[in-house]
Design a protein around this motif. Structure first.
Motif, mmCIF file in Angstrom:
data_model
loop_
_atom_site.group_PDB
_atom_site.id
_atom_site.type_symbol
_atom_site.label_atom_id
_atom_site.label_comp_id
_atom_site.label_asym_id
_atom_site.label_seq_id
_atom_site.Cartn_x
_atom_site.Cartn_y
_atom_site.Cartn_z
ATOM 1 N N VAL A 98 0.831 -1.214 0.000
ATOM 2 C CA VAL A 98 0.000 0.000 0.000
ATOM 3 C C VAL A 98 0.860 1.255 0.000
ATOM 4 O O VAL A 98 0.625 2.202 -0.767
ATOM 5 C CB VAL A 98 -0.960 -0.013 1.207
ATOM 6 C CG1 VAL A 98 -1.658 1.331 1.348
ATOM 7 C CG2 VAL A 98 -1.989 -1.123 1.057
ATOM 8 N N THR A 99 1.885 1.297 0.865
ATOM 9 C CA THR A 99 2.689 2.521 0.956
ATOM 10 C C THR A 99 3.517 2.756 -0.304
ATOM 11 O O THR A 99 3.610 3.882 -0.792
ATOM 12 C CB THR A 99 3.623 2.459 2.178
ATOM 13 O OG1 THR A 99 4.387 1.245 2.128
ATOM 14 C CG2 THR A 99 2.831 2.502 3.460
ATOM 15 N N VAL A 100 4.128 1.697 -0.849
ATOM 16 C CA VAL A 100 4.946 1.873 -2.048
ATOM 17 C C VAL A 100 4.070 2.221 -3.242
ATOM 18 O O VAL A 100 4.451 3.041 -4.089
ATOM 19 C CB VAL A 100 5.787 0.608 -2.317
ATOM 20 C CG1 VAL A 100 6.520 0.719 -3.648
ATOM 21 C CG2 VAL A 100 6.785 0.391 -1.201
ATOM 22 N N ALA A 101 2.887 1.631 -3.330
ATOM 23 C CA ALA A 101 1.968 1.984 -4.414
ATOM 24 C C ALA A 101 1.546 3.453 -4.298
ATOM 25 O O ALA A 101 1.407 4.149 -5.313
ATOM 26 C CB ALA A 101 0.746 1.071 -4.372
ATOM 27 N N THR A 102 1.346 3.927 -3.073
ATOM 28 C CA THR A 102 1.013 5.338 -2.871
ATOM 29 C C THR A 102 2.141 6.243 -3.360
ATOM 30 O O THR A 102 1.903 7.277 -4.002
ATOM 31 C CB THR A 102 0.735 5.606 -1.380
ATOM 32 O OG1 THR A 102 -0.322 4.751 -0.937
ATOM 33 C CG2 THR A 102 0.353 7.054 -1.147
ATOM 34 N N VAL A 103 3.384 5.852 -3.057
ATOM 35 C CA VAL A 103 4.529 6.632 -3.532
ATOM 36 C C VAL A 103 4.578 6.644 -5.056
ATOM 37 O O VAL A 103 4.860 7.682 -5.682
ATOM 38 C CB VAL A 103 5.841 6.054 -2.957
ATOM 39 C CG1 VAL A 103 7.060 6.676 -3.639
ATOM 40 C CG2 VAL A 103 5.905 6.294 -1.464
ATOM 41 N N ALA A 104 4.304 5.502 -5.682
ATOM 42 C CA ALA A 104 4.317 5.433 -7.152
ATOM 43 C C ALA A 104 3.295 6.384 -7.757
ATOM 44 O O ALA A 104 3.595 7.139 -8.695
ATOM 45 C CB ALA A 104 4.041 3.996 -7.601
ATOM 46 N N VAL A 105 2.073 6.364 -7.202
ATOM 47 C CA VAL A 105 1.017 7.231 -7.726
ATOM 48 C C VAL A 105 1.365 8.698 -7.495
ATOM 49 O O VAL A 105 1.205 9.549 -8.380
ATOM 50 C CB VAL A 105 -0.334 6.879 -7.065
ATOM 51 C CG1 VAL A 105 -1.404 7.893 -7.463
ATOM 52 C CG2 VAL A 105 -0.762 5.479 -7.456
ATOM 53 N N TRP A 106 1.848 9.016 -6.289
ATOM 54 C CA TRP A 106 2.167 10.410 -5.968
ATOM 55 C C TRP A 106 3.305 10.920 -6.847
ATOM 56 O O TRP A 106 3.270 12.057 -7.330
ATOM 57 C CB TRP A 106 2.558 10.528 -4.495
ATOM 58 C CG TRP A 106 2.367 11.919 -3.946
ATOM 59 C CD1 TRP A 106 2.982 13.066 -4.376
ATOM 60 C CD2 TRP A 106 1.489 12.324 -2.894
ATOM 61 N NE1 TRP A 106 2.563 14.152 -3.647
ATOM 62 C CE2 TRP A 106 1.640 13.719 -2.722
ATOM 63 C CE3 TRP A 106 0.618 11.637 -2.057
ATOM 64 C CZ2 TRP A 106 0.938 14.430 -1.763
ATOM 65 C CZ3 TRP A 106 -0.076 12.341 -1.102
ATOM 66 C CH2 TRP A 106 0.076 13.723 -0.950
ATOM 67 N N THR A 107 4.319 10.088 -7.055
ATOM 68 C CA THR A 107 5.448 10.500 -7.900
ATOM 69 C C THR A 107 5.006 10.717 -9.339
ATOM 70 O O THR A 107 5.518 11.595 -10.039
ATOM 71 C CB THR A 107 6.561 9.440 -7.844
ATOM 72 O OG1 THR A 107 6.913 9.200 -6.479
ATOM 73 C CG2 THR A 107 7.802 9.902 -8.597
ATOM 74 N N TYR A 108 4.052 9.915 -9.777
ATOM 75 C CA TYR A 108 3.525 10.065 -11.138
ATOM 76 C C TYR A 108 2.759 11.386 -11.288
ATOM 77 O O TYR A 108 2.851 12.057 -12.318
ATOM 78 C CB TYR A 108 2.604 8.897 -11.461
ATOM 79 C CG TYR A 108 1.921 8.995 -12.798
ATOM 80 C CD1 TYR A 108 2.617 8.727 -13.979
ATOM 81 C CD2 TYR A 108 0.578 9.354 -12.886
ATOM 82 C CE1 TYR A 108 1.996 8.815 -15.215
ATOM 83 C CE2 TYR A 108 -0.052 9.455 -14.110
ATOM 84 C CZ TYR A 108 0.657 9.189 -15.276
ATOM 85 O OH TYR A 108 0.037 9.286 -16.496
ATOM 86 N N LEU A 109 2.033 11.777 -10.214
ATOM 87 C CA LEU A 109 1.177 12.968 -10.302
ATOM 88 C C LEU A 109 1.887 14.259 -9.910
ATOM 89 O O LEU A 109 1.577 15.329 -10.442
ATOM 90 C CB LEU A 109 -0.051 12.780 -9.394
ATOM 91 C CG LEU A 109 -1.001 11.636 -9.770
ATOM 92 C CD1 LEU A 109 -2.097 11.497 -8.721
ATOM 93 C CD2 LEU A 109 -1.603 11.856 -11.153
ATOM 94 N N ASP A 110 2.848 14.186 -8.964
ATOM 95 C CA ASP A 110 3.415 15.417 -8.419
ATOM 96 C C ASP A 110 4.770 15.112 -7.785
ATOM 97 O O ASP A 110 5.262 13.982 -7.826
ATOM 98 C CB ASP A 110 2.456 15.997 -7.367
ATOM 99 C CG ASP A 110 2.714 17.475 -7.096
ATOM 100 O OD1 ASP A 110 3.665 18.015 -7.681
ATOM 101 O OD2 ASP A 110 1.978 18.066 -6.283
#
Length: 479
Positions: A98-110
């Motif tokens: 969950v945490t690493v997937a959140t980082v992936a999404v956040w890095t993709y967006l901002d």
């Protein structure tokens, strides 16, 4: 009669590791997870730097990892000894996913915020501290004692292989997009969780253990209630995943408290349950009271401190020279290759050399190379000393892991291994500081001389270590 004897021998013969379904699932899942974790460890600081954070701010990520590891090491051992190994491994994998997937999404967006990065590494380290002792206990349970050394060596080899492959793959992925390594890491955690889910389709028996047939024993009582209770190697400690194991398999391995209780004096009346703090520190007290484990913990703490200091001396001492970054990168890659080699040769060395010889070989060889570095002023010899330690450290790990898995009572195995880890790593934070102070007052050659002397002392102490306790045979363990 002959047919019966042949059948008994076939049943007693251990299944090869390549055909051991549980070990294979765990190994494959963790091989992928180690690969993803190695990429994230490299890419996360780069993502913060690219987001505009300073190097000092980025370094807080490493501090968060170290503090989390030290705080959770012993509590994780307690949880391992009292709850389902399968559940703890699943929780660790899913939380990290969950945490690493959140980082992936956040890095993709901002831009990646540093607060999220710190939370991610803290959760990741919590997952490591929960997963590692549970995995070790599971390996002990599904692998016969005769194969434990090979199994531990294969586990170490997969980590070194990930350290070799992951940086190159991460570099290619970063060139495409910064979020891709995080996304792949999340996928590896998902695969690892699926492998853990597939582990226990049948009740597990401690490999090589014999169920107790003693009248009135707890093992017999548990079996009479429909649970498969077996005695564990190392003093008759009750296993965590058994005793009603068939019910757990049907329920999918939910959490189940299995507080260890002393054997009743008369076979009918149980002693009062210990308080929480004594149960939490049971592994630490076992280490302190055992002469071999006590000596091993002190020596390993010295080895780990010197190893960490030498690594930073290599990084800072050679890195500050002309073209030092490239030289350090080459030295670290060479060390990873030698570490992988050491993991592969560990079973061979373990069967042919005394434990004291194996423990002394690494510091002795490193001391010789560092003495050569002092005499010649060669940075290559300095790096060779570090590689020598990397070559023989996995061999030591395989030897110690096998000794612990075959001699420590199973009901305190998790707490004992994590207590050892806590003690042996407690001096590591001083390693970088020591390396920096040495290089501030001495040249690289002078620093090499100090390390050569330190490793010579460690080699002599290793040769004088007491022998490990003998592992109990299956018949003794079942009583």
């Amino acid at each position: 009669m002959k047919a019966t004897t042949a059948a008994s021998r076939a049943a007693a013969a251990p299944v090869p590791l390549r055909a051991n379904r549980e070990f294979r699932l765990l190994w494959v899942g963790q091989a992928l997870s180690d690969f993803g974790t190695s990429m994230t460890a490299l890419v996360l600081p780069l993502a913060l730097l690219s987001s505009g954070y300073s190097t000092s701010a980025t370094s807080t990520v490493g501090t968060a990892v170290l503090v989390t590891a030290m705080v959770l090491r012993m509590p994780a051992g307690y949880l391992t000894d009292h709850y389902s190994h399968r559940l703890l491994m699943l929780v660790a994998d899913l939380a990290r996913l969950v945490t690493v997937a959140t980082v992936a999404v956040w890095t993709y967006l901002d831009r990646l915020p540093i607060a999220l990065a710190v939370v991610t590494v803290v959760v990741a380290q919590v997952g490591v501290e929960l997963f590692r002792p549970s995995q070790n206990a599971t390996v002990r349970r599904v692998v016969p004692p005769a194969q434990l050394g090979t199994a531990i060596s294969l586990n170490q080899a997969r980590a070194y292989a990930a350290g070799i492959v992951a940086p190159a793959v991460a570099g290619v992925l970063i060139a495409a997009s910064m979020w891709l390594p995080f996304a792949i890491d999340a996928v590896t955690y998902a695969v690892s969780a699926l492998c853990v889910l597939a582990l226990y389709r049948r009740p597990l028996r401690r490999a090589g253990a014999v169920p107790s047939a003693r009248p009135g024993s707890r093992a017999e009582g548990a079996a009479g209630q429909g649970g498969t209770q077996e005695a564990a190697a190392g003093g008759g400690a009750q296993g965590e995943e058994t005793g009603g194991g068939s019910k757990e398999a049907e329920a999918g391995g939910g959490a189940r408290k299995t507080e260890p209780e002393p054997e009743p004096d008369d076979g009918t009346k149980a002693a009062p349950r210990e308080r929480f703090l004594p149960r939490l520190t049971a592994g630490l007290r076992h280490v302190v009271r055992d002469p071999f484990l006590r000596t091993l913990a002190g020596l390993a703490a010295g080895d780990n401190f010197a190893f960490q200091a030498l690594a930073y001396a290599l990084l800072l001492g050679i890195g500050r020279e002309h073209n030092g970054a490239a030289a350090v990168g080459l030295a670290m890659s060479a060390a990873a290759v030698t570490g992988l080699t050491g993991s592969l040769i560990a079973p061979f060395v373990q069967r042919r050399l005394r434990m004291q010889t194996v423990m002394a070989a690494g510091p002795a060889l490193a001391g010789v190379m560092l003495a050569l570095a002092w005499y010649t002023g060669s940075g290559i010899a300095f790096a060779a000393g570090y590689s020598a330690l990397c070559l023989l450290t996995p061999v030591n790990g395989a030897v110690f892991g096998t000794i612990l898995a075959t001699t420590v009572p199973e009901h305190i195995y998790g707490r004992t291994t994590t207590a050892l880890g806590f003690i042996t790593e407690i001096l590591q934070p001083l390693g970088p500081l020591t390396a920096g102070l040495l290089l501030a007052y001495l040249s690289l050659s002078g620093t090499a001389a100090v390390f050569a002397l330190a490793f010579a002392v460690l080699a002599v102490v290793a040769l004088l270590m007491p022998s490990p306790p003998a592992a109990p045979d299956a018949e003794t363990a079942a009583v």
